[in-house]
Design an enzyme around this catalytic site. Structure first.
Site, mmCIF file in Angstrom:
data_model
loop_
_atom_site.group_PDB
_atom_site.id
_atom_site.type_symbol
_atom_site.label_atom_id
_atom_site.label_comp_id
_atom_site.label_asym_id
_atom_site.label_seq_id
_atom_site.Cartn_x
_atom_site.Cartn_y
_atom_site.Cartn_z
ATOM 1 N N LEU A 203 11.308 -8.195 -2.623
ATOM 2 C CA LEU A 203 12.122 -7.084 -2.117
ATOM 3 C C LEU A 203 12.189 -7.210 -0.587
ATOM 4 O O LEU A 203 11.159 -7.277 0.069
ATOM 5 C CB LEU A 203 11.523 -5.736 -2.526
ATOM 6 C CG LEU A 203 11.282 -5.527 -4.034
ATOM 7 C CD1 LEU A 203 10.747 -4.122 -4.298
ATOM 8 C CD2 LEU A 203 12.559 -5.760 -4.835
ATOM 9 N N HIS A 235 -0.577 -5.631 7.331
ATOM 10 C CA HIS A 235 -1.103 -4.940 6.145
ATOM 11 C C HIS A 235 -2.130 -3.866 6.482
ATOM 12 O O HIS A 235 -2.838 -3.396 5.591
ATOM 13 C CB HIS A 235 -1.648 -5.946 5.121
ATOM 14 C CG HIS A 235 -0.610 -6.961 4.724
ATOM 15 N ND1 HIS A 235 0.522 -6.610 4.033
ATOM 16 C CD2 HIS A 235 -0.510 -8.285 4.973
ATOM 17 C CE1 HIS A 235 1.265 -7.694 3.869
ATOM 18 N NE2 HIS A 235 0.663 -8.715 4.420
ATOM 19 N N ARG A 291 -10.022 4.443 -5.387
ATOM 20 C CA ARG A 291 -10.976 5.055 -4.439
ATOM 21 C C ARG A 291 -10.281 6.175 -3.688
ATOM 22 O O ARG A 291 -9.061 6.347 -3.821
ATOM 23 C CB ARG A 291 -11.409 3.993 -3.424
ATOM 24 C CG ARG A 291 -10.194 3.424 -2.697
ATOM 25 C CD ARG A 291 -10.505 2.596 -1.488
ATOM 26 N NE ARG A 291 -9.315 2.390 -0.679
ATOM 27 C CZ ARG A 291 -8.399 1.457 -0.882
ATOM 28 N NH1 ARG A 291 -8.527 0.600 -1.869
ATOM 29 N NH2 ARG A 291 -7.347 1.372 -0.089
HETATM 30 C C1 MV4 Z 1 5.848 -7.276 -2.047
HETATM 31 C C2 MV4 Z 1 6.801 -7.261 -1.002
HETATM 32 C C3 MV4 Z 1 8.100 -7.557 -1.334
HETATM 33 N N1 MV4 Z 1 8.430 -7.883 -2.600
HETATM 34 N N2 MV4 Z 1 6.221 -7.603 -3.290
HETATM 35 C C4 MV4 Z 1 2.043 -6.471 0.704
HETATM 36 C C5 MV4 Z 1 0.772 -5.810 0.348
HETATM 37 C C6 MV4 Z 1 0.685 -5.872 -1.115
HETATM 38 N N3 MV4 Z 1 0.128 -4.667 -1.585
HETATM 39 C C7 MV4 Z 1 2.071 -6.057 -1.595
HETATM 40 N N4 MV4 Z 1 2.847 -6.410 -0.462
HETATM 41 C C8 MV4 Z 1 4.141 -6.676 -0.584
HETATM 42 N N5 MV4 Z 1 4.566 -6.982 -1.825
HETATM 43 C C9 MV4 Z 1 7.470 -7.892 -3.543
HETATM 44 N N6 MV4 Z 1 7.828 -8.231 -4.802
HETATM 45 C C10 MV4 Z 1 6.376 -6.923 0.271
HETATM 46 C C11 MV4 Z 1 5.037 -6.645 0.497
HETATM 47 C C12 MV4 Z 1 4.710 -6.312 1.854
HETATM 48 C C13 MV4 Z 1 4.292 -5.038 2.209
HETATM 49 C C14 MV4 Z 1 4.114 -4.042 1.269
HETATM 50 C C15 MV4 Z 1 3.710 -2.786 1.631
HETATM 51 C C16 MV4 Z 1 3.479 -2.501 2.959
HETATM 52 C C17 MV4 Z 1 3.638 -3.455 3.920
HETATM 53 C C18 MV4 Z 1 4.046 -4.735 3.563
HETATM 54 C C19 MV4 Z 1 4.215 -5.694 4.540
HETATM 55 C C20 MV4 Z 1 4.625 -6.933 4.171
HETATM 56 C C21 MV4 Z 1 4.862 -7.245 2.846
#
Ligand code: MV4
Length: 448
Positions: A203, A235, A291
């Site tokens: 995404l 993150h 948590r």
């Molecule tokens: C993703 C994404 C885009 N597409 N999955 C980053 C932390 C982990 N919990 C999942 N993450 C992401 N997964 C898909 N399919 C983008 C991120 C991501 C992100 C997510 C939440 C908050 C900040 C972020 C920063 C970079 C990438």
């Protein structure tokens, strides 16, 4: 109710848990490392036990020492806080096997959610929407490419044992995906001892929106609305707010309903957070945290529910209050996480706090371990204070945060207070039009 609780943590969250315990008439036991001899969480507790040297693996992660402290002080329950052992299924089982109560979910739920492949399978089965992808482990580059062709590029390769952003690789083409698969799998094997990876459609510009839940042993589930945690750097969440400026009441109600049904079906216990990515009107589950979270106070401000108190109550077998199952959100709350880091370079800035003046006044809450003369240790997480505001409207919560940050004085070390002052004043924040990439983009462009 428990007479005595051991708090297996440090810093502001140990203090937060102590406060909930005291209000419930519970005695507290602090554990601490040699570096935290003079820490506020130790001074405040009714009893304290030094459990080892500064390095976390020798103290706050030292399970035998923590259990010895619990035995020694005759504590009945252990609250793990966040970080450290809070999502360690082994620790949760040991606590229970030795006859103490773990203030948190059952070990099996911690274990499932710690494995991202299992977690996705599990919640999908419970009716929670996930991102189109491999629906399970991807075994080899050919399998990866097959999925890529099916769902379309770009895709993201994630480690089953990862989470919180660790072990992810984005691929925009078939050849890039072959490489991403091999690199991600090799790195995951090296980092986590588990090379399993899975694939999702990537995404491009989502928001991070998470739902807070609380569940008791009697089948009651409370959903406490959402938090928007999109403003992150590497993150690490920097500012969170509740409610999200990006979703409607109808979307909130629908998402909470889906989450509530899932929690009831899985027999979840305690506090939990379902993390979603939100893009183009759709929510997609990414992870569940089993948590209490750093940003729980903003939910407390808008719901009036004391989440830590409820964690303790439900662990003791008490029922959630029915009138609080789906509380109407009241007003708006924002949290700024202040860390001991340089506001421009983000270099860590441990050392001696020579002067501390926290903000206060109407609608301002500060959760912090700071005091004048406090020493920020290089051994632990750099977060030293959370400034939380609550207003009747989002604009009011923002105005209060601007005022609170103006008042904040932390001398002797570098902090991210200047960053927060600027970030809160940006047009992106004021309008609520931001995504998970906004903060890093602003930093790259030198706008903060
Ligand atoms: C993703 C994404 C885009 N597409 N999955 C980053 C932390 C982990 N919990 C999942 N993450 C992401 N997964 C898909 N399919 C983008 C991120 C991501 C992100 C997510 C939440 C908050 C900040 C972020 C920063 C970079 C990438």
């Amino acid at each position: 109710m428990f007479k005595k609780v051991l708090i297996a943590n440090r810093g502001e969250i140990a203090i937060r848990i102590h406060r909930a315990c005291r209000e419930m008439g519970i005695q507290t036991v602090a554990i601490h490392s040699e570096a935290d001899e003079n820490a506020l969480h130790v001074k405040m507790a009714n009893e304290s036990v030094c459990i080892g040297p500064a390095q976390a693996d020798k103290s706050y992660l030292n399970i035998p020492r923590i259990m010895a402290a619990a035995e020694l002080t005759d504590a009945e329950a252990i609250h793990p806080g966040y970080g450290f052992l809070s999502e360690n299924a082994k620790f949760a089982s040991i606590v229970e096997e030795l006859g103490f109560t773990f203030i948190g979910p059952e070990a099996r739920h911690i274990e499932i959610m710690g494995d991202k492949v299992q977690a996705l399978d599990y919640v999908r089965e419970l009716g929670i929407p996930t991102i189109p992808g491999s629906d399970g482990e991807v075994k080899n580059p050919e399998h990866a490419v097959e999925i890529g062709k099916k769902i379309g590029f770009p895709v993201i390769v994630k480690a089953a044992a990862g989470g919180g952003g660790r072990g992810m690789k984005v691929a925009h083409s078939e050849s890039a995906l072959r490489t991403a698969f091999t690199v991600a799998s090799t790195e995951a094997k090296a980092a986590f001892g588990d090379g399993r990876v899975f694939i999702e459609k990537f995404l491009q510009n989502p928001r991070h929106i998470e739902i807070q839940v609380l569940c008791d042993k009697h089948g009651n589930v409370a959903t406490l609305g959402e938090r928007d945690c999109s403003l992150q750097r590497r993150h690490q969440k920097v500012i969170e707010e509740s409610p999200s400026p990006a979703i409607t009441q109808k979307q909130r109600d629908e998402l909470c309903e889906v989450v509530r049904n899932a929690c009831a079906k899985m027999n979840y216990l305690g506090a939990g957070t379902f993390e979603f990515l939100y893009e183009d009107g759709h929510f997609y589950f990414i992870e569940m945290n089993t948590r209490v979270q750093v940003e729980h106070p903003i939910t407390e401000m808008v719901t009036g529910v004391d989440i830590v108190r409820e964690q303790i109550r439900v662990a003791a077998g008490e029922k959630l209050n029915i009138s609080k199952m789906a509380p109407k959100l009241r007003g708006h709350s924002i949290e700024c996480r202040i860390t001991a880091e340089n506001s421009e370079t983000f270099l860590p800035s441990p050392g001696h706090v020579t002067d501390y003046h926290p903000p206060s006044g109407p609608g301002v809450r500060v959760d912090s371990c700071l005091y004048t003369d406090y020493h920020v240790s290089p051994y632990y997480d750099p977060m030293i204070a959370k400034v939380i505001t609550h207003g009747a409207t989002r604009d009011e919560a923002i105005a209060k945060m601007q005022r609170a940050l103006e008042e904040t004085v932390i001398e002797g070390i570098d902090t991210t207070v200047p960053l927060h002052r600027k970030l809160i004043a940006t047009n992106a924040f004021k309008t609520g039009e931001y995504t998970i990439h906004t903060l890093e983009k602003f930093l790259e462009e030198g706008r903060l």
